[in-house]
Design an enzyme around this catalytic site. Structure first.
Site, PDB file in Angstrom:
ATOM      1  N   LYS A  47       0.822  -1.196   0.000  1.00  0.00           N
ATOM      2  CA  LYS A  47       0.000   0.000   0.000  1.00  0.00           C
ATOM      3  C   LYS A  47       0.864   1.257   0.000  1.00  0.00           C
ATOM      4  O   LYS A  47       0.387   2.346  -0.250  1.00  0.00           O
ATOM      5  CB  LYS A  47      -0.873   0.027   1.270  1.00  0.00           C
ATOM      6  CG  LYS A  47      -1.756  -1.179   1.451  1.00  0.00           C
ATOM      7  CD  LYS A  47      -2.427  -1.106   2.837  1.00  0.00           C
ATOM      8  CE  LYS A  47      -2.783  -2.465   3.313  1.00  0.00           C
ATOM      9  NZ  LYS A  47      -3.187  -2.457   4.743  1.00  0.00           N
ATOM     10  N   GLU A 104       7.528   2.349  -6.533  1.00  0.00           N
ATOM     11  CA  GLU A 104       7.769   1.939  -5.140  1.00  0.00           C
ATOM     12  C   GLU A 104       7.943   3.179  -4.260  1.00  0.00           C
ATOM     13  O   GLU A 104       8.409   4.217  -4.716  1.00  0.00           O
ATOM     14  CB  GLU A 104       9.014   1.030  -5.133  1.00  0.00           C
ATOM     15  CG  GLU A 104       9.452   0.502  -3.804  1.00  0.00           C
ATOM     16  CD  GLU A 104       8.451  -0.415  -3.117  1.00  0.00           C
ATOM     17  OE1 GLU A 104       7.311   0.011  -2.883  1.00  0.00           O
ATOM     18  OE2 GLU A 104       8.848  -1.541  -2.735  1.00  0.00           O
ATOM     19  N   ASP A 108      15.089   0.004   0.482  1.00  0.00           N
ATOM     20  CA  ASP A 108      15.859  -0.156   1.709  1.00  0.00           C
ATOM     21  C   ASP A 108      16.942  -1.207   1.420  1.00  0.00           C
ATOM     22  O   ASP A 108      17.997  -0.886   0.876  1.00  0.00           O
ATOM     23  CB  ASP A 108      14.856  -0.587   2.786  1.00  0.00           C
ATOM     24  CG  ASP A 108      15.430  -0.687   4.166  1.00  0.00           C
ATOM     25  OD1 ASP A 108      16.028   0.279   4.627  1.00  0.00           O
ATOM     26  OD2 ASP A 108      15.263  -1.745   4.799  1.00  0.00           O
ATOM     27  N   LYS A 136      17.284   4.548   0.475  1.00  0.00           N
ATOM     28  CA  LYS A 136      18.235   4.490   1.597  1.00  0.00           C
ATOM     29  C   LYS A 136      19.409   3.624   1.156  1.00  0.00           C
ATOM     30  O   LYS A 136      19.482   2.441   1.525  1.00  0.00           O
ATOM     31  CB  LYS A 136      17.590   3.802   2.799  1.00  0.00           C
ATOM     32  CG  LYS A 136      16.542   4.566   3.546  1.00  0.00           C
ATOM     33  CD  LYS A 136      16.193   3.751   4.821  1.00  0.00           C
ATOM     34  CE  LYS A 136      14.816   3.996   5.321  1.00  0.00           C
ATOM     35  NZ  LYS A 136      14.411   3.065   6.390  1.00  0.00           N
ATOM     36  N   PHE A 157      13.938   5.562  10.035  1.00  0.00           N
ATOM     37  CA  PHE A 157      12.642   4.989   9.712  1.00  0.00           C
ATOM     38  C   PHE A 157      11.660   6.132   9.455  1.00  0.00           C
ATOM     39  O   PHE A 157      11.439   6.967  10.324  1.00  0.00           O
ATOM     40  CB  PHE A 157      12.128   4.073  10.823  1.00  0.00           C
ATOM     41  CG  PHE A 157      10.936   3.284  10.368  1.00  0.00           C
ATOM     42  CD1 PHE A 157      11.117   2.150   9.589  1.00  0.00           C
ATOM     43  CD2 PHE A 157       9.654   3.702  10.663  1.00  0.00           C
ATOM     44  CE1 PHE A 157      10.015   1.445   9.108  1.00  0.00           C
ATOM     45  CE2 PHE A 157       8.552   2.992  10.200  1.00  0.00           C
ATOM     46  CZ  PHE A 157       8.740   1.863   9.422  1.00  0.00           C
ATOM     47  N   ASP A 164       4.073   3.648   6.135  1.00  0.00           N
ATOM     48  CA  ASP A 164       3.442   3.413   7.426  1.00  0.00           C
ATOM     49  C   ASP A 164       4.418   2.914   8.478  1.00  0.00           C
ATOM     50  O   ASP A 164       5.515   2.444   8.179  1.00  0.00           O
ATOM     51  CB  ASP A 164       2.354   2.339   7.287  1.00  0.00           C
ATOM     52  CG  ASP A 164       2.957   0.934   7.121  1.00  0.00           C
ATOM     53  OD1 ASP A 164       3.820   0.768   6.246  1.00  0.00           O
ATOM     54  OD2 ASP A 164       2.581   0.027   7.888  1.00  0.00           O
ATOM     55  N   ARG A 170       0.064   6.705   7.176  1.00  0.00           N
ATOM     56  CA  ARG A 170       0.114   6.781   5.715  1.00  0.00           C
ATOM     57  C   ARG A 170      -0.479   8.081   5.185  1.00  0.00           C
ATOM     58  O   ARG A 170      -0.104   8.557   4.124  1.00  0.00           O
ATOM     59  CB  ARG A 170      -0.660   5.608   5.085  1.00  0.00           C
ATOM     60  CG  ARG A 170      -0.050   4.239   5.341  1.00  0.00           C
ATOM     61  CD  ARG A 170      -0.744   3.209   4.461  1.00  0.00           C
ATOM     62  NE  ARG A 170      -0.505   1.839   4.877  1.00  0.00           N
ATOM     63  CZ  ARG A 170       0.558   1.109   4.538  1.00  0.00           C
ATOM     64  NH1 ARG A 170       1.495   1.637   3.783  1.00  0.00           N
ATOM     65  NH2 ARG A 170       0.694  -0.129   4.946  1.00  0.00           N
TER      66      ARG A 170
HETATM   67  P1  IMP Z   1      13.411  -3.529   0.789  1.00  0.00           P
HETATM   68  O1  IMP Z   1      12.933  -4.812   0.173  1.00  0.00           O
HETATM   69  O2  IMP Z   1      14.255  -3.795   2.005  1.00  0.00           O
HETATM   70  O3  IMP Z   1      14.091  -2.609  -0.188  1.00  0.00           O
HETATM   71  O4  IMP Z   1      12.165  -2.851   1.424  1.00  0.00           O
HETATM   72  C1  IMP Z   1      11.328  -2.009   0.786  1.00  0.00           C
HETATM   73  C2  IMP Z   1      10.031  -1.922   1.568  1.00  0.00           C
HETATM   74  O5  IMP Z   1      10.269  -1.838   2.976  1.00  0.00           O
HETATM   75  C3  IMP Z   1       9.303  -0.670   1.201  1.00  0.00           C
HETATM   76  O6  IMP Z   1       8.410  -0.885   0.154  1.00  0.00           O
HETATM   77  C4  IMP Z   1       8.582  -0.305   2.478  1.00  0.00           C
HETATM   78  O7  IMP Z   1       7.323  -0.935   2.505  1.00  0.00           O
HETATM   79  C5  IMP Z   1       9.428  -0.873   3.575  1.00  0.00           C
HETATM   80  N1  IMP Z   1      10.277   0.175   4.215  1.00  0.00           N
HETATM   81  C6  IMP Z   1      11.607   0.317   4.136  1.00  0.00           C
HETATM   82  N2  IMP Z   1      12.050   1.372   4.825  1.00  0.00           N
HETATM   83  C7  IMP Z   1      10.955   1.930   5.366  1.00  0.00           C
HETATM   84  C8  IMP Z   1      10.749   3.096   6.193  1.00  0.00           C
HETATM   85  O8  IMP Z   1      11.659   3.850   6.563  1.00  0.00           O
HETATM   86  N3  IMP Z   1       9.451   3.365   6.514  1.00  0.00           N
HETATM   87  C9  IMP Z   1       8.400   2.600   6.111  1.00  0.00           C
HETATM   88  N4  IMP Z   1       8.557   1.510   5.350  1.00  0.00           N
HETATM   89  C10 IMP Z   1       9.814   1.174   4.962  1.00  0.00           C
HETATM   90 MG    MG Z   2       6.393  -0.738   0.104  1.00  0.00          MG
END
Ligand code: IMP
Ligand code: MG
Length: 185
Positions: A47, A104, A108, A136, A157, A164, A170
């Site tokens: 979402k 997206e 992260d 990030k 974060f 969220d 959100r």
């Molecule tokens: P990745 O697979 O580790 O790159 O994660 C990406 C997903 O993690 C994003 O689509 C977010 O849903 C969630 N995410 C990563 N960092 C944050 C943050 O700082 N706040 C909220 N959601 C996050």
């Molecule tokens: Mg996401």
């Protein structure tokens, strides 16, 4: 009365900055797909990307179709599980004639987008590109560079503008840093 803004430590990306960023990304997408006779499909990753997607698609002027997928890599906390669960898949008969642009909210570890890119290619997509509002880079576990990016942010974060913490925040119109006491409680 409760105000969700009370849990925000500071504003990281303001409404004005978000608007400028989204305008710039839409112009980049328009430029890159201007001469294309392909079918461009924006894929909103639910979402978290809902708000970004809504604002971005209004500013794109080349023809686009939209679709949604729901993927999660996070549990209820602030750390990625490193595992991807596809809760809503892309179901359309014309995948092989589509150029997908995954929208997206944030990258992260990079696990979600690198997995999804491979997944859509395996499903037969003509091409797959990626667009993220926030990045990030210091948190990467897998090498991944998005094709379009709003801005780089530090290892904090963040919440708001679709993002969220435990399904809250959100609806905030900006991207903010959550007070640590909220998730350390
Ligand atoms: P990745 O697979 O580790 O790159 O994660 C990406 C997903 O993690 C994003 O689509 C977010 O849903 C969630 N995410 C990563 N960092 C944050 C943050 O700082 N706040 C909220 N959601 C996050
Ligand atoms: Mg996401």
């Amino acid at each position: 009365m409760k105000n969700i803004k009370d849990d925000v430590l500071s504003v990281l990306v303001s409404e004005e900055e978000l608007d400028k960023m989204v305008t710039r990304i839409a112009a980049e997408i328009d430029r890159d797909y201007a001469d294309s006779d392909k079918k461009l499909v924006l894929v909103c990753i639910l979402k978290g990307s809902l708000v970004f997607m809504g604002d971005l698609m209004k500013k794109i002027t080349v023809p686009v179709e939209i679709d949604c997928m729901k993927v999660s890599s996070y549990g209820a906390g602030t750390q990625s599980t490193g595992q991807i669960h596809i809760a809503l898949d892309l179901i359309r008969p014309d995948i092989d004639t589509c150029d997908f642009l995954i929208i997206e909210d944030i990258i992260d570890s990079g696990v979600t987008l690198s997995h999804l890119t491979k997944y859509l290619m395996l499903k037969g997509a003509k091409s797959v590109k990626t667009c993220t509002l926030l990045d990030k880079p210091s948190r990467r576990k897998v090498d991944f560079v998005p094709d379009y990016r709003g801005t780089e942010i530090p290892d904090e974060f963040v919440i708001g503008y679709g993002l969220d913490y435990a399904e809250k925040y959100r609806a905030l119109p900006f991207v903010g840093i959550l007070k640590p006491e909220v998730y350390l409680k």
